[in-house]
Design an enzyme around this catalytic site. Structure first.
Site, short mmCIF file in Angstrom:
data_model
loop_
_atom_site.label_atom_id
_atom_site.label_comp_id
_atom_site.label_asym_id
_atom_site.label_seq_id
_atom_site.Cartn_x
_atom_site.Cartn_y
_atom_site.Cartn_z
N GLU A 443 -5.85 0.10 -4.82
CA GLU A 443 -5.86 1.56 -5.04
C GLU A 443 -5.26 2.00 -6.37
O GLU A 443 -5.30 3.18 -6.71
CB GLU A 443 -5.12 2.25 -3.89
CG GLU A 443 -5.85 2.16 -2.56
CD GLU A 443 -5.08 2.80 -1.43
OE1 GLU A 443 -3.85 2.90 -1.51
OE2 GLU A 443 -5.72 3.18 -0.42
N GLN A 556 -3.05 -4.83 -4.44
CA GLN A 556 -3.23 -5.77 -3.32
C GLN A 556 -4.48 -6.60 -3.56
O GLN A 556 -5.28 -6.30 -4.45
CB GLN A 556 -3.36 -4.99 -2.02
CG GLN A 556 -4.59 -4.09 -1.96
CD GLN A 556 -4.39 -2.92 -1.01
OE1 GLN A 556 -3.76 -1.93 -1.37
NE2 GLN A 556 -4.93 -3.03 0.19
#
Ligand code: BGC
Length: 661
Positions: A443, A556
């Site tokens: 993100e 991530q």
């Protein structure tokens, strides 16, 4: 099975322990707090799937009134863990049966008094939770217990209740209220095994004389009822028996034994515990922070489909079906969201509250200016629809459940593919379809083009959806026709044509697949360098001005996660090249990240990397880890996706390797 214990009282660990010692039954979650605690210590009795919004604030799951408030006094001296008269204090959680226990001893004018309280959220009855307090002393004492259903509760975006009333009837204290927005009427009541006197302000008094070395026992049997719900248990012992039996069933379905490694064994047991306490008891789903509170609005993310569902598929298939049904049941809302953005098909909610997208346009608040930051998770994290379709296909692969496919499953998969088809742009120069302006799992880089994870996930959704459709067209022509009737005209043909030309990023000369167009051109710095640039510890790393935005540092696993979902898509060499490349750039700012690396490490032969990442995932709530803040937004709580990831690593990672040798 080892019991989790913590000795000594440390006020700084109250919030962390609330998560770590959580008990729940898939519907109600009670944080690991003490009887004498209040909203100041974040006591929370959270309810799954029941949402309420207060004007101008985020809608979230409700925390309800606390039936287990208890402040004891012995000879008028308070018995509280914060007190100066504490001799010893210990809390424990027996994960073999979901039993929380606190034991504190006090010096009361030279005598020793012991207060022990056990508590469980009944695994056998969704509305029930019980507690037993046991008090003893080494000389005669007069006990006074202030008890009640505390209506002054901890809420992040409340107050959620109006018309709050408390009353007493016999040995029962009742608190009722109505949720502000949707008008749910909620009743929490508690039955006490001793007479309650002097009722005022919602609290009553229980008095008892104890003789030296005798035990005073107070049972509390509580219920949380919505609307006209009823509950069957009224005695602690029978409730406890049913609860323990249910836990036996749960563990017999889910236990995994690890030889000669106590640390890994407990970490895995603890992870499985956190999944079992979330096993849904109906057609609803699991929130990103489970039942540990209202963080992340109690909403359901891709965490459930991608990181938790495999556990339920492997252990409790009925629960897996509930999770799938939740998405199928919310297909109308996903269609509506797609239309609102001008697309066809089904665009699932990024933060689903019964299908409605709770994700706000401003999901982060800047720590410097205190202004809301425009984030695009809801608008651009389109991979959610591919994740939902993947989960349904995964369920189907495990169960062969054609009925479910004909009652919405197939329709949902094809609608998710159709959404991506209508979202894509045709690039006339390159003669291909592209998915532009998206956010991948990482993100920190918003609004990117051709995110590898997103493009492949939709490609495979459409491909597998079309294959399944063709299979059903032959095997069950009539039933298939009925499904087709609910879908846009020519959907299969359109998807087939689209599949021919959808762009799929390929490995470069070093075998590395670029995470999105232009990623390789970003500043080549590692995680620690980027961390050192932070001006404020809680600063948000992504968005338009985040420290990671212009760099290769990712939040991530992104490309790596794709390999875990489709392990045969690329050779092991390619997977390893990407693992080696992306790992140093990964901050693991999401708890979903470690297990993704652990799984790829297992497949590609990095044993020590796999073990470390497995523990990072499995122990996240034991260590009290994970980010607590995103800008000014509290994001603490339990991390069930990491628990699910630990389970996947054990089964598909280490387990698979074991089979190979
Ligand atoms: C992660 C998402 C995840 C969400 C809920 C975010 O920090 O980036 O991938 O779905 O947390 O766990």
């Amino acid at each position: 099975m080892k019991v989790l214990k913590e000795s000594g009282f440390n006020a700084e660990k109250i919030v962390e322990n609330g998560n770590k010692f959580l008990t729940a039954n898939g519907y109600l979650g009670y944080r690991g707090t003490l009887d004498e605690f209040t909203k100041e210590e974040c006591v929370g009795l959270n309810v799954a799937g029941v949402y309420d919004g207060v004007k101008g604030k985020w809608r979230e799951t409700i925390n309800v009134f606390n039936p287990f408030y208890l402040v004891a006094q012995a000879d008028n001296i308070p018995l509280a863990a914060r007190g100066e008269n504490v001799l010893s204090h210990e809390i424990s959680l027996d994960i073999s049966k979901g039993l929380f226990d606190r034991k504190t001893t006090f010096n009361v004018n030279g005598a020793t008094v012991t207060l022990e309280c056990q508590r469980f959220v009944n695994a056998a009855e969704k509305t029930n939770l019980c507690s037993r307090a046991i008090i003893s002393a080494d000389r005669d004492m007069i006990l006074t217990l202030k008890v009640g259903v505390d209506t002054d509760i901890w809420e992040l975006n409340g107050p959620h209740f109006k018309d709050v009333k408390t009353e007493i009837g016999g040995n029962r204290i009742i608190a009722c209220g109505v949720t502000q927005e949707l008008g749910y009427s909620v009743k929490v009541y508690c039955d006490y095994s001793s007479p309650v006197e002097e009722f005022s302000g919602g609290f009553g008094i229980i008095k008892a004389d104890i003789k030296k070395d005798e035990k005073f026992v107070l049972d509390r049997v509580a219920h949380v009822l919505l609307g006209k719900e009823e509950s069957k248990f009224d005695k602690y012992d029978s409730a406890y028996k049913a609860h323990v039996n249910e836990w036996k069933r749960l563990w017999s379905a889910a236990r995994i034994e690890i030889k000669d490694d106590d640390r890994a064994q407990f970490a895995l047991d603890y992870s499985i515990y956190h999944l079992l306490i979330l096993a849904p008891k109906g057609e609803y789903s699991i929130a990103a922070r489970g039942l540990s509170g209202q963080t992340y609005k109690g909403a359901v993310f891709w965490d459930t489909e991608i990181f938790m569902l495999p556990f339920f598929l492997g252990t409790l298939p009925d629960c897996a079906k509930n999770l799938i049904k939740y998405r199928i049941n919310t297909l109308p809302q996903a269609r509506k969201k797609a239309r609102e953005y001008g697309y066809g098909g089904a665009f699932y909610a990024w933060e689903s509250q019964n299908g409605y997208d709770a994700c706000s346009d401003f999901n982060v608040t800047d720590v410097f200016t205190h202004r809301p930051v425009r984030t695009y998770f809801k608008d651009k994290q389109i991979h959610i629809s591919a994740d939902v379709a993947y989960a349904i296909l995964n369920y189907y692969n495990h169960t062969g459940d054609d009925e479910l496919m004909f009652s919405g499953g197939l329709e949902t998969i094809l609608e998710c593919a159709e959404f991506a088809r209508t979202y894509s742009y045709y690039n006339h120069i390159k003669n291909r379809y592209e998915l532009l302006d998206v956010i991948g799992p990482d993100e920190y880089h918003e609004r990117v083009n051709n995110n590898t994870y997103t493009n492949y996930m939709f490609y495979l959704t459409a491909k597998r959806g079309v294959e399944l459709a063709e299979k059903y067209a032959c095997a069950y022509p009539e039933r298939f026709k009925a499904v087709l009737g609910k879908l846009p005209e020519n959907i299969i043909e359109n998807l087939k044509n689209w599949l021919q030309k959808l762009y799929l990023p390929q490995p470069d000369a070093n075998g590395v697949i670029e995470q999105f167009d232009g990623y390789f051109k970003l500043e080549d710095v590692g995680v620690e360098e980027v961390r050192s640039r932070l001006v404020h510890p809680n600063e948000y790393w992504g968005g338009s001005g985040g420290v990671a935005t212009a760099t290769r540092v990712i939040k991530q696993a992104d490309v790596i996660m794709l390999f875990n979902l489709y392990p045969d898509l690329f050779s092991k060499e390619i997977q390893r090249a990407n693992y080696d490349f992306y790992l140093p750039y990964t901050e693991h700012g999401s708890s979903l990240s470690h297990c993704a690396y652990a799984l790829t490490a297992c497949r590609t032969g990095d044993k020590s990397g796999a073990y470390k990442a497995f523990l990072d995932s499995a122990e996240i709530d034991l260590r009290g880890g994970g980010k607590q803040w995103a800008g000014e937004i509290y994001i603490g709580g339990t991390h069930p996706a990491a628990s699910g990831g630990a389970w996947m690593t054990a089964v598909f990672g280490f387990g698979y390797r074991h089979k190979e040798t």
